[in-house]
Design a protein around this motif. Structure first.
Motif, PDB file in Angstrom:
ATOM      1  N   LEU A  19       4.351  -9.330  -3.964  1.00  0.00           N
ATOM      2  CA  LEU A  19       3.612 -10.221  -4.043  1.00  0.00           C
ATOM      3  C   LEU A  19       2.894 -11.418  -4.250  1.00  0.00           C
ATOM      4  O   LEU A  19       2.244 -12.086  -3.335  1.00  0.00           O
ATOM      5  N   GLU A  20       3.924 -12.195  -4.728  1.00  0.00           N
ATOM      6  CA  GLU A  20       4.395 -13.922  -4.242  1.00  0.00           C
ATOM      7  C   GLU A  20       4.407 -13.891  -2.719  1.00  0.00           C
ATOM      8  O   GLU A  20       4.345 -14.946  -2.430  1.00  0.00           O
ATOM      9  N   ALA A  21       5.464 -13.388  -2.383  1.00  0.00           N
ATOM     10  CA  ALA A  21       6.350 -13.116  -1.164  1.00  0.00           C
ATOM     11  C   ALA A  21       4.999 -12.747  -0.456  1.00  0.00           C
ATOM     12  O   ALA A  21       4.370 -13.608   0.699  1.00  0.00           O
ATOM     13  N   ARG A  22       3.741 -12.694  -0.174  1.00  0.00           N
ATOM     14  CA  ARG A  22       2.860 -11.872   0.237  1.00  0.00           C
ATOM     15  C   ARG A  22       2.214 -13.307   0.335  1.00  0.00           C
ATOM     16  O   ARG A  22       1.005 -13.480   1.300  1.00  0.00           O
ATOM     17  N   GLU A  23       1.962 -13.428  -0.676  1.00  0.00           N
ATOM     18  CA  GLU A  23       0.977 -14.760  -0.547  1.00  0.00           C
ATOM     19  C   GLU A  23       1.709 -16.501   0.280  1.00  0.00           C
ATOM     20  O   GLU A  23       0.991 -16.592   0.493  1.00  0.00           O
ATOM     21  N   ARG A  24       2.867 -16.262   0.418  1.00  0.00           N
ATOM     22  CA  ARG A  24       4.054 -16.695   1.084  1.00  0.00           C
ATOM     23  C   ARG A  24       3.332 -17.015   2.663  1.00  0.00           C
ATOM     24  O   ARG A  24       3.217 -18.055   3.057  1.00  0.00           O
ATOM     25  N   ALA A  25       3.532 -15.340   2.594  1.00  0.00           N
ATOM     26  CA  ALA A  25       3.727 -15.090   3.908  1.00  0.00           C
ATOM     27  C   ALA A  25       1.823 -15.710   4.683  1.00  0.00           C
ATOM     28  O   ALA A  25       1.696 -16.066   5.690  1.00  0.00           O
ATOM     29  N   GLU A  28       0.629  -1.513   0.012  1.00  0.00           N
ATOM     30  CA  GLU A  28      -0.124   0.541  -0.126  1.00  0.00           C
ATOM     31  C   GLU A  28       0.515   1.233   0.121  1.00  0.00           C
ATOM     32  O   GLU A  28       0.276   2.465  -0.587  1.00  0.00           O
ATOM     33  N   LEU A  29       2.153   1.651   0.388  1.00  0.00           N
ATOM     34  CA  LEU A  29       3.195   2.904   0.664  1.00  0.00           C
ATOM     35  C   LEU A  29       3.454   2.557  -0.986  1.00  0.00           C
ATOM     36  O   LEU A  29       3.901   3.803  -1.349  1.00  0.00           O
ATOM     37  N   LEU A  30       3.612   1.719  -0.949  1.00  0.00           N
ATOM     38  CA  LEU A  30       4.820   1.751  -2.407  1.00  0.00           C
ATOM     39  C   LEU A  30       3.769   2.339  -3.484  1.00  0.00           C
ATOM     40  O   LEU A  30       4.308   2.847  -4.431  1.00  0.00           O
ATOM     41  N   THR A  71      15.077  -7.295  -0.271  1.00  0.00           N
ATOM     42  CA  THR A  71      15.625  -6.444  -1.406  1.00  0.00           C
ATOM     43  C   THR A  71      16.661  -8.143  -2.376  1.00  0.00           C
ATOM     44  O   THR A  71      16.102  -7.166  -3.817  1.00  0.00           O
ATOM     45  N   ASN A  72      17.047  -9.104  -2.151  1.00  0.00           N
ATOM     46  CA  ASN A  72      16.920 -10.166  -3.274  1.00  0.00           C
ATOM     47  C   ASN A  72      15.751 -10.036  -3.396  1.00  0.00           C
ATOM     48  O   ASN A  72      16.242 -10.928  -4.827  1.00  0.00           O
ATOM     49  N   LEU A  73      14.907 -10.339  -3.394  1.00  0.00           N
ATOM     50  CA  LEU A  73      14.014 -10.788  -4.118  1.00  0.00           C
ATOM     51  C   LEU A  73      13.108  -9.627  -5.422  1.00  0.00           C
ATOM     52  O   LEU A  73      13.384 -10.464  -6.545  1.00  0.00           O
ATOM     53  N   PHE A  74      14.367  -8.300  -5.267  1.00  0.00           N
ATOM     54  CA  PHE A  74      14.110  -7.420  -7.034  1.00  0.00           C
ATOM     55  C   PHE A  74      15.049  -8.015  -8.137  1.00  0.00           C
ATOM     56  O   PHE A  74      16.348  -8.557  -7.512  1.00  0.00           O
ATOM     57  N   SER A  75      14.683  -8.381  -9.268  1.00  0.00           N
ATOM     58  CA  SER A  75      15.508  -8.688  -9.993  1.00  0.00           C
ATOM     59  C   SER A  75      16.690  -7.148 -10.330  1.00  0.00           C
ATOM     60  O   SER A  75      17.655  -7.560 -11.093  1.00  0.00           O
ATOM     61  N   ALA A 122       3.475  -2.630  -8.774  1.00  0.00           N
ATOM     62  CA  ALA A 122       3.980  -3.481  -7.556  1.00  0.00           C
ATOM     63  C   ALA A 122       5.160  -4.811  -8.092  1.00  0.00           C
ATOM     64  O   ALA A 122       4.379  -5.260  -9.127  1.00  0.00           O
ATOM     65  N   PRO A 123       6.193  -4.822  -8.028  1.00  0.00           N
ATOM     66  CA  PRO A 123       7.369  -6.186  -8.460  1.00  0.00           C
ATOM     67  C   PRO A 123       6.326  -7.802  -8.220  1.00  0.00           C
ATOM     68  O   PRO A 123       5.768  -7.673  -7.282  1.00  0.00           O
ATOM     69  N   ALA A 124       6.344  -8.095  -9.498  1.00  0.00           N
ATOM     70  CA  ALA A 124       5.925  -9.406  -9.241  1.00  0.00           C
ATOM     71  C   ALA A 124       5.722 -10.223  -7.946  1.00  0.00           C
ATOM     72  O   ALA A 124       5.273 -10.780  -6.806  1.00  0.00           O
TER      73      ALA A 124
END
Length: 291
Positions: free
Chosen positions: A124-130, A101-103, A257-261, A119-121
């Protein structure tokens, strides 16, 4: 699971409403609310359902804190720790929602169109894992039986206690203790030479406790000053809540940050959130000095 099924007088011999006999009436709606939001999370885990579950659990934690002088201390501490654990379980996913939301808000305000992009995919994937982890934790915790069991055992302990306490006097005293703690933390934070996030966070937590207690015990409290206090606390919580959200989001982003390509994209997001944190911190300190 049934609550203590023996009949008890809500009022004492002098006609005053008793704190011990009123506990279940205060706690049961919060338990029902928490279970309702927990069910929503398993059907459709919207950011709002996660937030409301955390709020209901925090209110329960505050209620058990209020009754702490009347309860077995180790058991009370265990119950409050359990509510915190459950709230944190829901919070793992909620933290990702807040970051997203902030981003999104920063992207909308950014003058250079598309500076951060969509929003980087990966986030979103990390949110679903959480979310999967949150659901699993809450299922394994057997939250329904845990909450009903806590309500039943605490109600029984209070209803079988040899001493009775008038609810109005008891509630006023516990609210006073919470308000005193809040004032102490506000003074400490406002006198710090530099904006100390931990001190500001302590103010936020103490303010929440006061607000929840006033809302819970409102019908039996004297009206003098409490309406004004609630308005002031809501304003303070809005400001301090935003500071907490931004600070937690920065920490979460740094850890991932490692999630970002694209490393540049991660640094750009962090830079924008740091600017927002700086502004929120200034506003929080200013509110304290005006209080």
């Amino acid at each position: 699971m049934k609550h203590d099924d023996r009949t008890h007088e809500v009022a004492g011999h002098n006609g005053e409403v008793q704190a011990e006999s009123t506990f279940a009436a205060l706690a049961a709606p919060l338990v029902d609310e928490a279970l309702s939001h927990n069910a929503s999370i398993h059907a459709d885990a919207s950011p709002e359902s996660l937030h409301q579950l955390r709020v209901a659990l925090r209110r329960l934690r505050s209620l058990w804190w209020a009754y702490r002088p009347l309860l077995d201390r180790p058991e009370n501490t265990r119950q409050r720790s359990l509510y915190r654990f459950l709230a944190d379980a829901a919070g793992k996913t909620r933290d990702w929602d807040i970051l997203l939301e902030l981003l999104a808000g920063e992207r909308n305000e950014e003058s250079e169109a598309g500076a951060l992009g969509a929003a980087p995919a990966c986030l979103l994937e990390a949110r679903e894992r959480a979310l999967a982890t949150s659901r699993e934790t809450l299922v394994n915790a057997d939250i329904r039986n845990v909450l009903h069991g806590a309500l039943a055992s605490t109600s029984k302990e209070l209803n079988t206690a040899p001493e009775r306490h008038a609810l109005q006097k008891f509630a006023a005293k516990r609210v006073h203790v919470a308000e005193k703690s809040l004032r102490k933390r506000m003074r400490k934070a406002s006198r710090a030479k530099r904006a100390d996030y931990e001190l500001l966070h302590d103010v936020r937590k103490a303010g929440k406790k006061v607000r929840y207690l006033i809302e819970l015990f409102g019908p039996v409290l004297d009206d003098v000053g409490h309406d004004h206090t609630l308005k002031r606390l809501k304003k303070l919580q809005q400001c301090f809540g935003e500071l907490n959200d931004v600070t937690a989001s920065i920490a979460l982003l740094r850890e991932n940050t490692n999630l970002f390509s694209d490393e540049t994209e991660a640094h750009a997001a962090l830079a924008l959130l740091k600017e927002r944190r700086k502004a929120c911190r200034r506003e929080a300190v200013q509110l304290l000095r005006e209080a």
